[in-house]
Design an enzyme around this catalytic site. Sequence first.
Site, PDB file in Angstrom:
ATOM      1  N   LYS A   1       0.843  -1.199   0.000  1.00  0.00           N
ATOM      2  CA  LYS A   1       0.000   0.000   0.000  1.00  0.00           C
ATOM      3  C   LYS A   1       0.878   1.248   0.000  1.00  0.00           C
ATOM      4  O   LYS A   1       1.653   1.470   0.934  1.00  0.00           O
ATOM      5  CB  LYS A   1      -0.899   0.029   1.240  1.00  0.00           C
ATOM      6  CG  LYS A   1      -1.962   1.128   1.125  1.00  0.00           C
ATOM      7  CD  LYS A   1      -2.619   1.450   2.453  1.00  0.00           C
ATOM      8  CE  LYS A   1      -1.921   2.548   3.195  1.00  0.00           C
ATOM      9  NZ  LYS A   1      -1.976   3.884   2.561  1.00  0.00           N
TER      10      LYS A   1
ATOM     11  N   GLY B   1       7.357   5.216   7.758  1.00  0.00           N
ATOM     12  CA  GLY B   1       6.382   6.273   8.037  1.00  0.00           C
ATOM     13  C   GLY B   1       6.663   6.894   9.387  1.00  0.00           C
ATOM     14  O   GLY B   1       7.789   6.815   9.899  1.00  0.00           O
TER      15      GLY B   1
ATOM     16  N   THR C   1       6.620   7.816  13.482  1.00  0.00           N
ATOM     17  CA  THR C   1       6.901   7.022  14.683  1.00  0.00           C
ATOM     18  C   THR C   1       5.618   6.567  15.377  1.00  0.00           C
ATOM     19  O   THR C   1       5.515   5.417  15.817  1.00  0.00           O
ATOM     20  CB  THR C   1       7.810   7.842  15.629  1.00  0.00           C
ATOM     21  OG1 THR C   1       9.074   7.990  14.967  1.00  0.00           O
ATOM     22  CG2 THR C   1       8.026   7.153  16.959  1.00  0.00           C
ATOM     23  N   ALA C   2       4.615   7.443  15.454  1.00  0.00           N
ATOM     24  CA  ALA C   2       3.369   7.054  16.130  1.00  0.00           C
ATOM     25  C   ALA C   2       2.687   5.914  15.367  1.00  0.00           C
ATOM     26  O   ALA C   2       2.188   4.953  15.970  1.00  0.00           O
ATOM     27  CB  ALA C   2       2.432   8.254  16.228  1.00  0.00           C
ATOM     28  N   THR C   3       2.686   5.988  14.028  1.00  0.00           N
ATOM     29  CA  THR C   3       2.093   4.905  13.228  1.00  0.00           C
ATOM     30  C   THR C   3       2.883   3.617  13.440  1.00  0.00           C
ATOM     31  O   THR C   3       2.298   2.529  13.572  1.00  0.00           O
ATOM     32  CB  THR C   3       2.082   5.267  11.721  1.00  0.00           C
ATOM     33  OG1 THR C   3       1.665   6.615  11.572  1.00  0.00           O
ATOM     34  CG2 THR C   3       1.182   4.353  10.934  1.00  0.00           C
TER      35      THR C   3
ATOM     36  N   GLU D   1      10.903   1.734   9.671  1.00  0.00           N
ATOM     37  CA  GLU D   1      11.759   2.897   9.367  1.00  0.00           C
ATOM     38  C   GLU D   1      10.929   4.131   9.687  1.00  0.00           C
ATOM     39  O   GLU D   1       9.982   4.443   8.971  1.00  0.00           O
ATOM     40  CB  GLU D   1      12.152   2.897   7.887  1.00  0.00           C
ATOM     41  CG  GLU D   1      12.934   1.680   7.440  1.00  0.00           C
ATOM     42  CD  GLU D   1      14.308   1.592   8.072  1.00  0.00           C
ATOM     43  OE1 GLU D   1      14.831   2.633   8.513  1.00  0.00           O
ATOM     44  OE2 GLU D   1      14.842   0.484   8.169  1.00  0.00           O
TER      45      GLU D   1
ATOM     46  N   CYS E   1      13.215  12.097   5.576  1.00  0.00           N
ATOM     47  CA  CYS E   1      13.460  11.677   6.964  1.00  0.00           C
ATOM     48  C   CYS E   1      14.911  11.919   7.373  1.00  0.00           C
ATOM     49  O   CYS E   1      15.219  11.974   8.557  1.00  0.00           O
ATOM     50  CB  CYS E   1      13.104  10.210   7.129  1.00  0.00           C
ATOM     51  SG  CYS E   1      13.905   9.165   5.908  1.00  0.00           S
TER      52      CYS E   1
ATOM     53  N   GLU F   1       9.670  16.246  15.316  1.00  0.00           N
ATOM     54  CA  GLU F   1       9.856  16.173  13.867  1.00  0.00           C
ATOM     55  C   GLU F   1       8.829  17.066  13.174  1.00  0.00           C
ATOM     56  O   GLU F   1       7.621  16.879  13.351  1.00  0.00           O
ATOM     57  CB  GLU F   1       9.690  14.729  13.387  1.00  0.00           C
ATOM     58  CG  GLU F   1      10.028  14.577  11.922  1.00  0.00           C
ATOM     59  CD  GLU F   1       9.772  13.188  11.370  1.00  0.00           C
ATOM     60  OE1 GLU F   1       8.752  12.577  11.720  1.00  0.00           O
ATOM     61  OE2 GLU F   1      10.604  12.720  10.569  1.00  0.00           O
TER      62      GLU F   1
END
Length: 479
Positions: A173, A226, A228-230, A248, A282, A383
Amino acid sequence: MNIQNYINGNFHNPIKDNWLDNYNPSNGEIYSQIPNSSKEDVENAYIAAKAAFPGWSQTTLDERSRIMLKVSELIEANLDKLAEAESKDNGKPVWLAKAVDIPRASSNFRFFSNAITQFASESHESVGQQAINYTLRQPIGVVGCISPWNLPLYLFTWKIAPAIAAGNCVVAKPSEVTPMTAYLLGEICNEAGLPKGVLNIVHGLGTSTGQAIVEHSDIKAISFTGGTATGAHIARTAAPMFKKLSLELGGKNPNIIFADCDYEEMLKTTVRSSFANQGQICLCGSRIFVEESIYDQFKTDFVQRVKNMKVGHPSDEKTKVGALVSKQHLEKVLSYIDIAKEEGGKVLYGGKQLIIDGYENGYYMKPTIIEVKTDECRVNQEEIFGPVVTIMPFSNEDEVLQMANKVKYGLSATLWTNDLKRTMRMTNQLQAGIVWVNTWLMRDLRTPFGGVKDSGVGREGGFEALRFFTETKNVCIKY
Ligand code: NDP
């Protein structure tokens, strides 16, 4: 125009006929619809991948390699079309997509088409026991690849290429914000002769389509890039199912400048490491620390260079900074300017949205430099992922090392110095998965890529990626 899911080599509308709008960030207009795929679409993609697995995993390395090389060549042959599509979806300058994103997507396939032919496993002779051990590295089965919007085809193929090289079949995806080049990749894979079902691409929201991939009980490995929270959410979902995970995640990377560096080279590269791709990489060096003795000089020169960067429409070859990826993201980035001011930061340049004639509804902003009083302020810790950098002076090595490491992230770091002993001391102690000395974003695809702390778990690149996408089995034979 409607984008469709790519399942079993064919293009399909979403089963429930739900669609999402796709925006062009350069003018704020909706220009296509994309599937808002449901669990059922993901299941169909999984069924196709599962069915393709026995054949693909037994396809000779020569044949896999040949097909992947063909994909690489076709990406190259479609450079202009893909670069324009990437720019339209993401807002990045077309020249940048032509010079970096699309060539790299092609290299990803070329690199792993070669790497798989060189991927060897170990054997251990148990001396004196009349036994030999050998280690197999077998494909996992069906794996999931989920990628973000900042380098759409570049990061999508960075996952898919090693996954299929290793003999897996994929349910992938792309980000819902930038689906177009992934859609075009389906056509390319068909033309290259990739067997049906080896790669399946489902479009939709992370929270539903992406979630369905992560939750699927028989998708045994997830490679995710993607936020960090995800990443943390994905880890919580996948852990009870004992899935292999490669994460990552975000970064807040220090760019450390000592007075003994090659000044001109440093200045030129720092402009790039701050604002390339609108600062939406990133690896961007978003925290700039400069040795006291050259701080004032650097500040003057850096502001001057950044003032000269043209912010404009992505199709204009003179544009250095294009549009940010979405309205929502622009608003998030701008909100940090207010936070910076509240915290006592001084905006040395930029800090504002920019309205461009003819593209008044586009998501543009000026590259922004904020002088901060302390490294502990939010703009220096969180970030932002846009064209915003902080700068502050430091007086010695220990001080800057402490500030560089005092964030929750640990993706990359850049160091500018010509002192070898200092280089060794600093590179040993910087908390980062990747350290560049006197350069930035110089990549060799054989090297391990990834971060420490909240920047992720696992490494991509070279054989590390092939190890991730295989299960290790040891066989012990007594003779
Ligand atoms: P997100 O974490 O929002 O999304 C990344 C991908 O995950 C998208 O495809 C998204 O879909 C999907 N997703 C969202 N929620 C879920 C879920 N619950 N389950 C499964 N998939 C989900 O990141 P962004 O796209 O905003 O990308 C920016 C972030 O990526 C930054 O933090 C950046 O640092 C990081 N990044 C890290 C890199 C690295 O190599 N370490 C490289 C590049 C970026 P959708 O878009 O449809 O919501």
